[in-house]
Design an enzyme around this catalytic site. Structure first.
Site, PDB file in Angstrom:
ATOM      1  CG  HIS A  27       5.047 -18.885  15.978  1.00  0.00           C
ATOM      2  ND1 HIS A  27       5.585 -20.094  16.347  1.00  0.00           N
ATOM      3  CD2 HIS A  27       3.926 -18.730  16.738  1.00  0.00           C
ATOM      4  CE1 HIS A  27       4.830 -20.648  17.273  1.00  0.00           C
ATOM      5  NE2 HIS A  27       3.822 -19.841  17.534  1.00  0.00           N
ATOM      6  CD  GLU A  48      15.737 -19.600  20.230  1.00  0.00           C
ATOM      7  OE1 GLU A  48      14.864 -20.230  19.597  1.00  0.00           O
ATOM      8  OE2 GLU A  48      16.447 -20.126  21.134  1.00  0.00           O
ATOM      9  CD  GLN A 111       6.610 -22.228  20.433  1.00  0.00           C
ATOM     10  OE1 GLN A 111       6.550 -21.244  19.705  1.00  0.00           O
ATOM     11  NE2 GLN A 111       7.464 -23.220  20.216  1.00  0.00           N
ATOM     12  N   GLY A 417      28.445  -7.795  32.737  1.00  0.00           N
ATOM     13  CA  GLY A 417      29.481  -8.813  32.864  1.00  0.00           C
ATOM     14  C   GLY A 417      28.980 -10.156  32.382  1.00  0.00           C
TER      15      GLY A 417
END
Length: 573
Positions: A27, A48, A111, A417
Site C-alpha cells: 500500500h 511493526e 485488509q 510498563g
C-alpha cells in the site's frame, strides 16, 4: 517517478524526517519510492510494533520527532501497541498508516473492515484520514505541529492506497505552513515572581526534570541553572537525561529522595517540577517519593497537568527551559543562597543501593546475583553509552546499578510498563546516535517479544549489544504472586532456560552464555569489541527480589485492605 500522493508525502517530509522506521506493505510503495528519491532513509523491521518503538526511541534520544509507517489492517494492528506506549509517555511521533482504497470501503476488501481512525483517536493527539492528495502538505504541517506543541504526543495520518497512487498536478498544491513549531512560551510575570520567591527562600530545594524539559532541546540552560542556583537536579521518566553524569549537582534518579530520607539526610522543603509529571515516576501520590509537606513549584506546558495528583503552591504554565532562563534573568546580579552542604547530601544519596548490596554474595542458589550481574555488565561500558532497560525487575536492577557507568542517556519503561520495547528502542537510539554505543539490558521474558529484530540489526549493521538477565521466570510476576497468593502458588510465571545467545548467533550476531561473575565484564567487552550486534546471556538467580517489587505491593500486613500487585491496596471499608 511522477508526483502522486505518496511521493508528495515524502517530498513534504524531506528535511523533517531523515529516517522512517517501517516494515514493507505494498500500500505504501509510492511513498517508499518518494522517500528514496528524497534521500529519506527507510529502516525496515520484522514487526511493526518494533518499528514504532524505534521511532519512539529515536524521538526520545534526539528530543525531536520520530516517524514510522505501517501498512493497513494487520500492519496497523501490530503497530498499535507502539503507538499506545508513545501516547502514555507523551512522545512526539508521526505514524503514517496505509489503508485500502476509499472507493472500495464496505466491499469486504483486503485488509479493510476496520475504522483505523476511530481506533487511533483515543491514543493519539490527532488522527486524520487523507482524502485527496493535494491536501497532503498542509495536513503534514498540521500533524507535525500538533505532535510537537504543548505536551507532545503521537499523531497519525491515514493514507488510502488510491490517494497514495493518484497523480497530483503541482499547480493544484497550495503552499502550506511548515512542519515545525515556533518559539516555546515563557512564564507569565506573576507566576515567575512566585516561583522565584519560592526558590530564593528555600533551604533544601531540589529540581526534578522530566519529559517536558526533554522536548525543549535544551542547549545548556539546565546546567547553567543548576550551577547558578546551586540547586541539585534529579531526573525521572522514561527517557532520563539530566545533568552530565559527573556533574557535582547531579542527584541522579528521583529515587534518590527515598534514599535520602532512609539515610537520615533530610527531605526537601521546595520541589520544583520542571516538565516532570508526578505519578508512576514519583511512586504515585504525594508522600511516596515527593514529601507531602514540601512546597511544590510545577512548570508544565500543559495547564491540565499542573496539580494532577495534589495541590501545588506555584503553578507555571510555560516551557520548562524558557522558565529556567527567565528565572536566571530575573535574579541576575544577586547571589543565591549557599546550599553546598544540602546538595552534597542529595548527590550522594543515590549510592544507597550500592551500600545495600555491597555484602550480597555473587551467587544465590548457584546462579549470579542479579544486582552484581547488572552492575558488572554496566561497569564494562565506556562512558557516554546509551542504555536501554527492558523487563520487569531487570529494569529495576539496571536503575539500581546504573552508577557503575556514566551513560549519556537511560531509556526506561514508561507509564505502561510495556515489556518488549527494548529492541526497537535500541535500534531507534542507535540510528539517532550512530557514534555512541547502545546497550540494551533486558530480562528473558522481555527479550522474547521481538527477538527477531536481531535480523534487523544484522541487516542494517547496527552494533547494538543486548545483555539478558535470564532467571527462567517472569521475575516481578512470580515474586508478586509469592506474596499475594503464597509461596509456591505462582501461576504461568515460569520460563524455559532458553539459550538466547544461540538465537542471536543464528541471525548472524555475536553470542555468549555466562555463568560466572568474573566473566560478565569480559563477555560484555568482547561483545562491544566485536563491532557486531551481540547478545550476552547471563544466568541469574530468581530467588532475589528487587525492592521495587516489594514497594509496588504496598503494606502486605494490612488487615483492613486487599493487597493487589502494582497499585494502592483496596480498602475493605
Amino acid at each position: 517517478m511522477d508526483l502522486n500522493g505518496g511521493t508528495l508525502l515524502a517530498k513534504t517530509l524531506a528535511g523533517t524526517a531523515p529516517v522512517v522506521f517501517t516494515l514493507h506493505g505494498g500500500h505504501l510503495d509510492s511513498f517508499y519510492r518518494g522517500c528514496a528519491d528524497e534521500g529519506i532513509e527507510l529502516l525496515d523491521f520484522r514487526h511493526e510494533a518494533a518499528a514504532v518503538n524505534a521511532a519512539d526511541g529515536y524521538a526520545r534520544v534526539t528530543g525531536g520527532l520520530g516517524v514510522a509507517a505501517v501498512t493497513s489492517g494487520p500492519g496497523f494492528a501490530n503497530g498499535f501497541a507502539g503507538i499506545t506506549n508513545a501516547y502514555a509517555d507523551d512522545v512526539p511521533l508521526l505514524v503514517i498508516v496505509a489503508a485500502p482504497p476509499l472507493r472500495e470501503v464496505e466491499t469486504r476488501e483486503l485488509q479493510g473492515g476496520i475504522d483505523q481512525i476511530a481506533a487511533l483517536t483515543p491514543v493519539t493527539k490527532w488522527a486524520h484520514r487523507i482524502t485527496t492528495p493535494e491536501r497532503i502538505p498542509d495536513l503534514v504541517g498540521l500533524a507535525v505541529r500538533r505532535a510537537l506543541s504543548g505536551r507532545p504526543g503521537p499523531v497519525a495520518l491515514e493514507l488510502p492506497i488510491d490517494v497514495a497512487f493518484r497523480p497530483v498536478n503541482p499547480a493544484h498544491v497550495r503552499p502550506a505552513g511548515a512542519p515545525r513549531i515556533g518559539a516555546r512560551p515563557g512564564p507569565g510575570r506573576r507566576a515567575l515572581a512566585e516561583a522565584l520567591e519560592a526558590l530564593e527562600g528555600a533551604e533544601r530545594p531540589v529540581v526534578l526534570v522530566g519529559e517536558g524539559a526533554r522536548w525543549a532541546r535544551d542547549g545548556g540552560t539546565l546546567v547553567e541553572f543548576a550551577e547558578t542556583t546551586g540547586i541539585p537536579v534529579l531526573y525521572g521518566g522514561p527517557a532520563s537525561r539530566g545533568l552530565p553524569p559527573r556533574h557535582p549537582l547531579n542527584g541522579h534518579g528521583v529515587g534518590s529522595l527515598v534514599a535520602l530520607a532512609m539515610s537520615g539526610g533530610g527531605s526537601p522543603d521546595v520541589v520544583a517540577l520542571l516538565g516532570f509529571t508526578p505519578g508512576l515516576s514519583s511512586g504515585g501520590r504525594p508522600g511516596a517519593v515527593i514529601p507531602a509537606d514540601a512546597k511544590i513549584v510545577q512548570v508544565d506546558a500543559d495547564a491540565g497537568e499542573i496539580g494532577r495528583l495534589g495541590p501545588v503552591h506555584v503553578a507555571v504554565q510555560a516551557d520548562p527551559v524558557e522558565t529556567m532562563a527567565a528565572l536566571l534573568a530575573a535574579h541576575e546580579g544577586r547571589p543565591w543562597r549557599d546550599r553546598r552542604e544540602w546538595a552534597e547530601k542529595v548527590v550522594n544519596a543515590h549510592r544507597l543501593m550500592d551500600l545495600m548490596y555491597a555484602d550480597a554474595p555473587d551467587e544465590v542458589g548457584g546462579r549470579l546475583h542479579p544486582y552484581h550481574a547488572a552492575r558488572n555488565a554496566l561497569a564494562a561500558l565506556d562512558p557516554g553509552a546509551i542504555v536501554i532497560a527492558d523487563g520487569g525487575e531487570t529494569a529495576g536492577w539496571v536503575s539500581s546499578a546504573i552508577t557503575a557507568t556514566e551513560p549519556e542517556l537511560l531509556l526506561n519503561h514508561g507509564h505502561q510498563g510495556h515489556l518488549g520495547i527494548g529492541h526497537g528502542m535500541a535500534i531507534g537510539a542507535q540510528r539517532a546516535e550512530p557514534g555512541r554505543r547502545v546497550v540494551q539490558i533486558t530480562g528473558d521474558g522481555a527479550v522474547g517479544f521481538h527477538i527477531q529484530e536481531f535480523d534487523t540489526m544484522v541487516r542494517h549493521g547496527l552494533p547494538i549489544v543486548t545483555v539478558v538477565l535470564s532467571n527462567d521466570t517472569w521475575g516481578m510476576s512470580v515474586h508478586g504472586q509469592d506474596v499475594v497468593l503464597g509461596a509456591g502458588n505462582d501461576l504461568i510465571s515460569r520460563l524455559a532456560p532458553t539459550p538466547y545467545e544461540k538465537v542471536a548467533q543464528a541471525f548472524g550476531a555475536h553470542g555468549e552464555h555466562v555463568t560466572e561473575m568474573g566473566e560478565v565484564g569480559p563477555a560484555v567487552r568482547r561483545a562491544l569489541d566485536s563491532g557486531r550486534p551481540a547478545l550476552v546471556n547471563l544466568a541469574v538467580s530468581n530467588e532475589v527480589v528487587h525492592p521495587m517489587t516489594t514497594a509496588m505491593l504496598g503494606d502486605v500486613t494490612a488487615a483492613d485492605e486487599i493487597v493487589i500487585p502494582y497499585y494502592e491496596n483496596i480498602p475493605l471499608k
